[in-house]
Scaffold this motif. Structure first.
Motif, short mmCIF file in Angstrom:
data_model
loop_
_atom_site.label_atom_id
_atom_site.label_comp_id
_atom_site.label_asym_id
_atom_site.label_seq_id
_atom_site.Cartn_x
_atom_site.Cartn_y
_atom_site.Cartn_z
N HIS A 1 2.21 36.50 -8.95
CA HIS A 1 2.93 35.45 -8.24
C HIS A 1 3.73 36.06 -7.10
N LEU B 1 -0.69 32.86 -7.74
CA LEU B 1 0.00 31.81 -7.00
C LEU B 1 0.81 32.42 -5.88
N ALA C 1 9.82 20.83 -8.58
CA ALA C 1 9.07 21.60 -9.59
C ALA C 1 9.55 21.22 -10.97
N ILE D 1 9.03 22.72 -14.71
CA ILE D 1 8.53 23.90 -15.42
C ILE D 1 8.74 23.69 -16.91
N ILE E 1 2.15 32.29 -17.74
CA ILE E 1 1.28 31.35 -17.03
C ILE E 1 0.10 32.05 -16.36
N ALA F 1 -2.10 30.92 -13.18
CA ALA F 1 -1.95 29.92 -12.12
C ALA F 1 -3.12 28.95 -12.05
N ASP G 1 -2.69 26.75 -15.59
CA ASP G 1 -1.44 26.17 -16.05
C ASP G 1 -0.63 25.46 -14.98
N ILE G 2 -1.18 25.34 -13.78
CA ILE G 2 -0.43 24.72 -12.69
C ILE G 2 -1.15 23.46 -12.20
N LEU H 1 -0.76 20.98 -9.06
CA LEU H 1 -0.12 20.98 -7.75
C LEU H 1 -0.57 19.78 -6.93
N ILE I 1 5.10 20.25 -7.95
CA ILE I 1 4.32 21.23 -8.71
C ILE I 1 4.80 21.18 -10.15
N ILE J 1 4.32 23.10 -13.97
CA ILE J 1 3.88 24.39 -14.51
C ILE J 1 4.04 24.38 -16.02
#
Length: 606
Positions: free
Chosen positions: A387, A440, A512, A514, A537, A539, A542-543, A545, A550, A552
């Protein structure tokens, strides 16, 4: 090591334990607590290590690199001075004046120290060969309750290429597989592993030697991310201002430092691999059992009054906080040379280095940040970073976390986010497949034009529970910023990512969301939240967007998500050992806030 011990005592930077203490859990737990004290605590010397009821003769030295000031004391110069030296070498120019000529001559003259020298008259040492070799004579530590065996953590591993043209010094963990056998955990990207495959293709055994102790700087050099084929002792010579002095090994063609306290040497049968692990690693999680080569130790030799240098790994902060900071600063000039527009970068220790990088750039064209992202993800060990967050030249200092966090949230542009995939560190447990997973990149270069209108936490919580019944609680961060975020605890019963689309109506109020497991996270502890989120995570999986939102999923993964790899345990200290040590006054009482702050044992989690 004895010389270093004397100097640390002289400057009041060494805590000596003369109480007999067990190398299994007791000594490591003391060191683990010490490094978490403000400014990293003191170096530690254990003069009476024991294995159960059996006393051991060799003392244990720990937490040597556990403070910036102590690291610079070992270097005998500042980190900034070392960085300036490397930058000067990278910027060699044709001299335009006599002053320039003198500077050039000085830089070129320093390069003479990069070539190690082999002594023709090595000192006499106590030698054990063949059946006399017994690793049980060494105070090799067992750090964590679920470790498979004792592990050497500060072993300098010396190898050479099949054609003998390249030499390497690495710092890999070594599992005790028997009285004369060590499992070698060198990862896929390490030079030693590349050498190993060349030996394997020819069916030849590979020479390997391990040195422990001597000049502490050797150990740091072993983890330096140098290009393939560059011997790490060349870097040692440049930093120290003198050539590394080596001595020939007794049973293989390698050479190791003349001042090493302990040397283990032998050969690896390249046709055989054996299971290694589990081991509580610097990620703060146990790495799983995996096959690795084994070193058959044919000789063990010790200098007079040897000292066993060791470290502990686990949840941050640890010694690698300071070792990694030196690495980061030293190699910034080299990275700037290859990544035009890069001003600075930083890897926070609670991002365990390869899980998070902060980068400051001076973009000169559209997509410049993305170009540097791709550069990072393809450049040496930087390619393991999962990340990355990019800020502009007007951003606060990258180590000023509160100011930088506010700056990122005021400049975050989710429309420029980059989701990619690539090679991951072999220790990464969140990726669906071994050493390969999602990445990410986030961009925070320009002020956000349209700020969010945050909701009060009770209202946001109520709306979240209505949209996602698994939600238990939440904590908002950055409410004064243009892009507030919320960390949400859940008791997960179904996969989360498919449900994130239902949360889109919250986009006007939060940037975001999370999600973390409610049973193991303290929503008011951002240090440990960041550690767990970036560890947990992948990306690509698990994301969710959809700018400007976003979502997560940073919960543990398993069968619900189709994650077939074993999800590891966290490195938690053994409570009974902590209670015993605290009752003797060897560590702070368990009421001390640091136990909860750093999630040191299981029941301390909120």
């Amino acid at each position: 090591m004895q010389e270093l011990i004397a100097k640390l005592k002289e400057r009041g930077d060494l805590r000596v334990f003369d109480t007999p203490l067990d190398i299994c859990l007791e000594i490591p737990h003391i060191a683990y607590i010490e490094v978490k004290k403000p400014k990293g605590g003191q170096a530690l010397l254990f003069t009476q290590p024991k294995r159960g009821d059996t006393p051991l003769e060799i003392p244990v030295l720990m937490n040597v690199f556990g403070a910036k000031e102590r690291l610079e004391f070992i270097l005998n110069r500042s980190i900034e001075d070392c960085q300036a030296q490397l930058e000067s070498l990278l910027n060699l120019q044709k001299p335009k004046s006599f002053k320039d000529f003198l500077g050039l001559a000085k830089n070129l003259y320093s390069l003479r120290f990069s070539l190690p020298k082999i002594s023709k008259t090595p000192p006499k040492r106590q030698v054990f060969e063949g059946a006399q070799v017994d690793l049980n004579k060494l105070p090799i530590l067992t750090t964590w309750e679920h470790d498979a065996a004792p592990f050497i953590t500060m072993g300098q591993i010396y190898t050479q290429s099949l054609d003998k043209k390249h030499h390497n010094l690495g710092l890999y963990r070594l599992q005790v597989q028997g009285k004369n056998r060590l499992g070698l955990h060198w990862q896929i990207h390490k030079d030693s592993n590349h050498f190993f495959h060349a030996y394997k293709e020819t069916g030849m055994k590979m020479p390997v030697s391990v040195a422990i102790g001597g000049d502490a700087l050797y150990a740091w050099c072993g983890q330096a991310p140098l290009p393939y084929g560059v011997f790490e002792l060349a870097l040692y010579g440049l930093i120290r201002g003198k050539c590394a002095q080596l001595m020939p090994c007794l049973t293989n063609p390698l050479a190791v430092p003349l001042d090493a306290d302990i040397v283990l040497e032998g050969w690896v049968d390249t046709s055989r691999l054996e299971m290694e692990g589990p081991f509580g690693d610097h990620t703060g999680f146990y790495t799983p059992k995996e096959p690795y080569p084994v070193l058959e130790v044919q000789a063990m030799h010790l200098k007079d009054k040897p000292v066993y240098l060791a470290s502990v790994v686990g949840k941050p902060p640890l010694e690698d906080k300071y070792m990694g900071y030196f690495t980061e600063r030293l190699f910034l000039p080299l990275l700037k040379k290859s990544a035009q527009g890069l001003i600075d970068y930083h890897m926070p220790e609670n991002g365990v280095f390869h899980n998070l990088i902060l980068a400051q750039i001076a973009p000169s064209y559209s997509g410049h940040a993305h170009q540097i992202m791709h550069h990072f993800w393809g450049a040496g060990q930087m390619s393991f970073v999962k990340h990355a967050i990019f800020v502009g030249k007007d951003a606060p200092k990258l180590t000023n976390y509160p100011a930088l966090f506010a700056h990122i949230l005021d400049h975050l542009d989710l429309h420029q986010s980059l989701l990619s995939c690539g090679v991951c560190d072999a220790l990464d447990h969140a990726s669906p497949t071994y050493a390969f997973g999602g990445k990410l990149g986030l961009v925070a270069l320009e002020p956000t034009p349209h700020p969010k209108t945050p909701l009060e936490e009770p209202e946001l919580l109520a709306r979240l529970k209505e949209l996602l019944p698994q939600v238990q609680n939440l904590k908002q961060y950055g409410l004064e910023s243009k892009n507030p975020i919320a960390v949400v605890s859940v008791a997960k019963t179904t996969p989360l990512v498919p449900l994130f689309k239902n949360l889109e109506p919250l986009a006007p109020h939060v940037s975001a969301l999370i999600f973390v497991d409610s049973h193991k996270n303290d929503l008011n502890n951002p240090y440990m939240l960041l550690w767990r989120v970036v560890n947990n995570i992948d990306a690509k999986r698990d994301i969710w967007l959809k700018p400007p939102l976003i979502c997560i999923d940073a919960t543990d993964k398993g069968a619900l998500e189709g994650h077939t790899r074993e999800w590891p345990k966290e490195t938690d200290c053994t409570l009974s050992v902590l209670e015993s040590l605290a009752s003797k006054g060897l560590i702070p009482p368990l009421s001390d806030p640091l136990y909860e702050k750093y999630h040191i044992y299981h029941s301390s989690k909120g």
